[in-house]
Design an enzyme around this catalytic site. Structure first.
Site, PDB file in Angstrom:
ATOM      1  N   GLY A  12      -8.961   3.377   0.275  1.00 60.24           N
ATOM      2  CA  GLY A  12      -9.226   2.774  -1.038  1.00 60.24           C
ATOM      3  C   GLY A  12      -8.407   1.512  -1.233  1.00 60.24           C
ATOM      4  N   ARG A  22      -0.648 -11.470   2.708  1.00 57.18           N
ATOM      5  CA  ARG A  22      -0.032 -12.804   2.707  1.00 57.18           C
ATOM      6  C   ARG A  22       1.379 -12.765   3.291  1.00 57.18           C
ATOM      7  NH1 ARG A  22       3.456 -14.978  -1.085  1.00 57.18           N
ATOM      8  NH2 ARG A  22       3.427 -17.257  -1.384  1.00 57.18           N
ATOM      9  N   ARG A  26       2.362 -14.755   6.657  1.00 54.04           N
ATOM     10  CA  ARG A  26       3.320 -15.877   6.558  1.00 54.04           C
ATOM     11  C   ARG A  26       4.615 -15.573   7.314  1.00 54.04           C
ATOM     12  NH1 ARG A  26       1.792 -18.978   1.399  1.00 54.04           N
ATOM     13  NH2 ARG A  26      -0.253 -19.670   2.117  1.00 54.04           N
ATOM     14  N   ARG A  73     -13.460   3.421   4.541  1.00 47.83           N
ATOM     15  CA  ARG A  73     -12.963   4.718   5.014  1.00 47.83           C
ATOM     16  C   ARG A  73     -13.716   4.982   6.309  1.00 47.83           C
ATOM     17  NH1 ARG A  73      -9.955   6.450   0.780  1.00 47.83           N
ATOM     18  NH2 ARG A  73     -10.712   6.085  -1.331  1.00 47.83           N
ATOM     19  N   ASP A 104      -2.283   7.718   3.283  1.00 44.79           N
ATOM     20  CA  ASP A 104      -1.919   8.654   4.358  1.00 44.79           C
ATOM     21  C   ASP A 104      -2.975   8.760   5.457  1.00 44.79           C
ATOM     22  OD1 ASP A 104      -3.634   9.970   2.678  1.00 44.79           O
ATOM     23  OD2 ASP A 104      -2.453  11.810   2.531  1.00 44.79           O
ATOM     24  N   THR A 126      -1.750   2.130  -1.942  1.00 44.31           N
ATOM     25  CA  THR A 126      -2.659   3.052  -2.634  1.00 44.31           C
ATOM     26  C   THR A 126      -2.202   3.175  -4.081  1.00 44.31           C
ATOM     27  OG1 THR A 126      -3.303   5.378  -2.909  1.00 44.31           O
ATOM     28  CG2 THR A 126      -1.304   4.991  -1.644  1.00 44.31           C
ATOM     29  N   ASP A 128      -2.412   5.748  -5.741  1.00 45.77           N
ATOM     30  CA  ASP A 128      -2.097   7.156  -6.030  1.00 45.77           C
ATOM     31  C   ASP A 128      -0.601   7.491  -6.057  1.00 45.77           C
ATOM     32  OD1 ASP A 128      -4.829   7.514  -6.057  1.00 45.77           O
ATOM     33  OD2 ASP A 128      -4.925   8.280  -4.008  1.00 45.77           O
ATOM     34  N   ASP A 130       1.095   8.702  -3.692  1.00 46.94           N
ATOM     35  CA  ASP A 130       1.146  10.075  -3.155  1.00 46.94           C
ATOM     36  C   ASP A 130       1.796  10.152  -1.774  1.00 46.94           C
ATOM     37  OD1 ASP A 130      -0.863   8.705  -1.848  1.00 46.94           O
ATOM     38  OD2 ASP A 130      -2.326  10.326  -1.966  1.00 46.94           O
ATOM     39  N   ARG A 163      -9.885  11.920 -33.868  1.00 50.00           N
ATOM     40  CA  ARG A 163     -10.408  12.716 -32.752  1.00 50.00           C
ATOM     41  C   ARG A 163      -9.322  13.002 -31.718  1.00 50.00           C
ATOM     42  NH1 ARG A 163     -15.720   9.040 -31.587  1.00 50.00           N
ATOM     43  NH2 ARG A 163     -17.202  10.192 -32.852  1.00 50.00           N
ATOM     44  N   GLY A 171      -5.804   9.595  -8.732  1.00 54.47           N
ATOM     45  CA  GLY A 171      -4.549  10.025  -8.119  1.00 54.47           C
ATOM     46  C   GLY A 171      -4.737  11.052  -7.015  1.00 54.47           C
ATOM     47  N   ARG A 172      -5.993  11.419  -6.775  1.00 51.93           N
ATOM     48  CA  ARG A 172      -6.272  12.447  -5.760  1.00 51.93           C
ATOM     49  C   ARG A 172      -5.510  13.731  -6.104  1.00 51.93           C
ATOM     50  NH1 ARG A 172      -9.007  11.097  -1.049  1.00 51.93           N
ATOM     51  NH2 ARG A 172      -8.751   8.873  -1.278  1.00 51.93           N
ATOM     52  N   GLY A 186       2.332   7.660 -24.645  1.00 54.21           N
ATOM     53  CA  GLY A 186       2.688   8.625 -25.693  1.00 54.21           C
ATOM     54  C   GLY A 186       1.724   9.802 -25.777  1.00 54.21           C
ATOM     55  N   GLU A 188      -0.018  13.306 -25.927  1.00 58.83           N
ATOM     56  CA  GLU A 188       0.420  14.625 -26.428  1.00 58.83           C
ATOM     57  C   GLU A 188       0.330  15.676 -25.320  1.00 58.83           C
ATOM     58  OE1 GLU A 188      -1.277  12.455 -28.312  1.00 58.83           O
ATOM     59  OE2 GLU A 188       0.277  12.228 -29.845  1.00 58.83           O
ATOM     60  N   GLN A 252      -9.496   1.558 -12.421  1.00 58.76           N
ATOM     61  CA  GLN A 252      -8.061   1.698 -12.121  1.00 58.76           C
ATOM     62  C   GLN A 252      -7.662   1.023 -10.812  1.00 58.76           C
ATOM     63  OE1 GLN A 252      -6.847   6.099 -13.243  1.00 58.76           O
ATOM     64  NE2 GLN A 252      -9.046   5.972 -12.929  1.00 58.76           N
TER      65      GLN A 252
HETATM   66  O1  F6P Z   1      -6.938   6.864  -3.071  1.00 59.60           O
HETATM   67  C1  F6P Z   1      -7.360   6.047  -4.101  1.00 59.60           C
HETATM   68  C2  F6P Z   1      -8.485   6.682  -4.866  1.00 59.60           C
HETATM   69  O2  F6P Z   1      -8.879   5.787  -5.891  1.00 59.60           O
HETATM   70  C3  F6P Z   1      -8.189   8.056  -5.451  1.00 59.60           C
HETATM   71  O3  F6P Z   1      -7.416   8.000  -6.613  1.00 59.60           O
HETATM   72  C4  F6P Z   1      -9.577   8.601  -5.651  1.00 59.60           C
HETATM   73  O4  F6P Z   1      -9.574  10.009  -5.610  1.00 59.60           O
HETATM   74  C5  F6P Z   1     -10.329   8.032  -4.486  1.00 59.60           C
HETATM   75  O5  F6P Z   1      -9.593   6.905  -4.028  1.00 59.60           O
HETATM   76  C6  F6P Z   1     -11.740   7.605  -4.783  1.00 59.60           C
HETATM   77  O6  F6P Z   1     -12.323   7.230  -3.581  1.00 59.60           O
HETATM   78  P1  F6P Z   1     -13.662   6.362  -3.461  1.00 59.60           P
HETATM   79  O7  F6P Z   1     -13.362   4.968  -3.905  1.00 59.60           O
HETATM   80  O8  F6P Z   1     -14.000   6.435  -2.022  1.00 59.60           O
HETATM   81  O9  F6P Z   1     -14.663   6.999  -4.367  1.00 59.60           O
END
Ligand code: F6P
Length: 320
Positions: A12, A22, A26, A73, A104, A126, A128, A130, A163, A171-172, A186, A188, A252
Site C-alpha cells: 500500500g 528522493r 540524492r 501487491r 512487512d 505504511t 499502519d 504496524d 448523534r 490499520g490492518r 477526543g 469517547e 487515509q
Molecule cells: O497497509 C495499508 C492499508 O491501507 C491497510 O490499512 C488496509 O487494510 C490495506 O492497506 C488496504 O489495502 P488495499 O489498498 O489493497 O485495499
C-alpha cells in the site's frame, strides 16, 4: 563495494514515500552511486520495468503524496522461481543492492531476495505503524492528521444532530491509527484489536455522557475489529441515540505528507544508503527514541508489537 542500486515501493502506498525515494536517490548520487528506479514494486521488477534515475528525477516530489514509482501487491513473489527471475534481472542490469520501501510483506520479499545474493535494505513505509522494531513508519503521521480532520468534521454534524458517530479507520491488525487519532480527536470510545471490547461499557459511557450534557459521541473503530455499520445499529438500538457509521477508507492513504513524515522519510532514506555503502545486507532502517537505527531484517520482523496501553488509558480518562 556497491556501485549501482535500485529502488522500489511496494504494498500500500503511504504519504512520504516520495520523500524517501528522493532521499535515497540524492544520497546515492552524492556518494557516486548509480541508481535505477523500479516501477510497480516487485511485480514491475519481474517484468523488467527499470529506468535510470538521477538527482533531477526526484525534483518536485518531496511534498507529494503517493509514490512516483507506483506500487503493487505481488502475490507471485512468494514463489521462489519468481524471486530468482527478479534476482536475474537485477544482475543483468549490474545492480548490487536494492532499497525496498514498504511494510512487512515487502520486507519479507526483500529478505528472501537477499538470500539470492542481492543486498537489500528496507525502509518502513505504511500508514499502519504496524512494524514493531520502529517507533514510527512513514505515512502514519499524515494518515493521523487526515483522520483527525475527518473526526473534527464529523463532530460538527454529530453535534448539530446530537448523534453518535462511529468512524472506522485503517490499520490492518494494528490499532495505532485508531488510538492516536482517537485521542487527538477526543473520541469517547476507541476500539482496537489489541484490547477487549466491552460493548456494555461503551453504552454506559455514551449514556453517561448524554446525561451530563454531551452533545455528541465519537467512537473510533479500528478496521482490525471492523463492523462499523453493525456497531452503529447496536448503539442506536440500545441507547436510543441516532447513530451513523463512516468508513474513511483510502482517503487515509492520500494527501501531501506532513513535515514529520517528510523529515522521517528523509532521515530513513539517507540511512538506507549509508547501510548499503557499509556493505551490509538484509537490514531494515527505523527510528527508536528519535534515533535512526538499522537492524537485521529477520530480527525486526520477529519482534512482537507493543500496544501503548498507557496511552489508551489516558485517552479514556481524558474523554470522560
Ligand atoms: O497497509 C495499508 C492499508 O491501507 C491497510 O490499512 C488496509 O487494510 C490495506 O492497506 C488496504 O489495502 P488495499 O489498498 O489493497 O485495499
Amino acid at each position: 563495494m556497491i556501485k549501482k542500486i535500485a529502488i522500489l515501493t511496494s504494498g500500500g502506498d503511504a504519504p512520504g514515500m516520495n520523500a524517501a525515494i528522493r532521499a535515497v536517490v540524492r544520497m546515492a548520487v552524492y556518494n557516486g552511486l548509480e541508481v535505477m528506479g523500479v516501477r510497480r514494486g516487485f511485480a514491475g521488477l519481474i517484468n523488467g520495468e527499470l529506468f535510470r534515475m538521477d538527482r533531477h528525477s526526484v525534483s518536485d516530489i518531496i511534498q507529494r503524496g503517493g509514490t512516483m514509482l507506483r506500487t503493487a501487491r505481488c502475490e507471485e513473489f512468494k514463489n521462489e522461481e519468481v524471486r530468482q527471475k527478479a534476482a536475474n534481472i537485477l544482475q543483468a542490469y549490474g545492480i548490487d543492492a536494492l532499497v525496498v520501501i514498504g511494510g512487512d510483506g515487502s520486507f519479507t520479499g526483500a529478505k528472501l531476495l537477499s538470500k539470492l545474493g542481492v543486498a537489500a535494505v528496507g525502509i518502513p513505509g505504511t500508514i499502519d505503524n504496524d512494524l514493531s522494531y520502529t517507533d514510527y513508519t512513514i505515512g502514519f503521521d499524515t494518515a493521523l492528521n487526515t483522520v483527525h480532520d475527518a473526526i473534527n468534521k464529523l463532530r460538527d454534524t454529530s453535534t448539530s444532530h446530537e448523534r453518535v458517530s462511529v468512524i472506522e479507520v485503517m490499520g490492518r491488525r494494528c490499532g495505532d491509527i485508531a488510538l492516536y487519532a482517537g485521542l487527538a480527536g477526543g473520541a469517547e470510545g476507541i476500539i482496537v484489536p489489541e484490547k477487549n471490547f466491552d460493548k456494555e461499557e461503551l453504552i454506559r459511557t455514551i449514556l453517561d455522557g448524554k446525561n451530563t450534557g454531551k452533545m455528541h459521541n465519537i467512537i473510533v473503530l479500528a478496521e482490525g475489529v471492523g463492523g462499523a455499520n453493525e456497531l452503529a445499529s447496536f448503539i442506536e438500538n440500545i441507547s436510543g441515540l441516532e447513530t451513523r457509521a463512516t468508513i474513511l477508507g483510502h482517503i487515509q492513504r492520500g494527501g501531501s505528507p506532513t513535515v514529520n513524515d517528510i523529515v522521517l522519510a528523509s532521515r530513513l532514506g539517507a540511512k538506507a544508503v549509508e547501510v548499503l555503502m557499509k556493505g551490509e545486507t538484509a537490514r531494515v532502517v527505523g527510528i527508536r527514541d528519535n534515533q535512526i537505527i538499522d537492524e537485521d531484517i529477520d530480527e525486526a520482523l520477529a519482534k512482537k508489537r507493543n500496544f501503548d496501553d498507557n496511552l489508551y488509558e489516558i485517552a479514556k480518562i481524558l474523554s470522560l
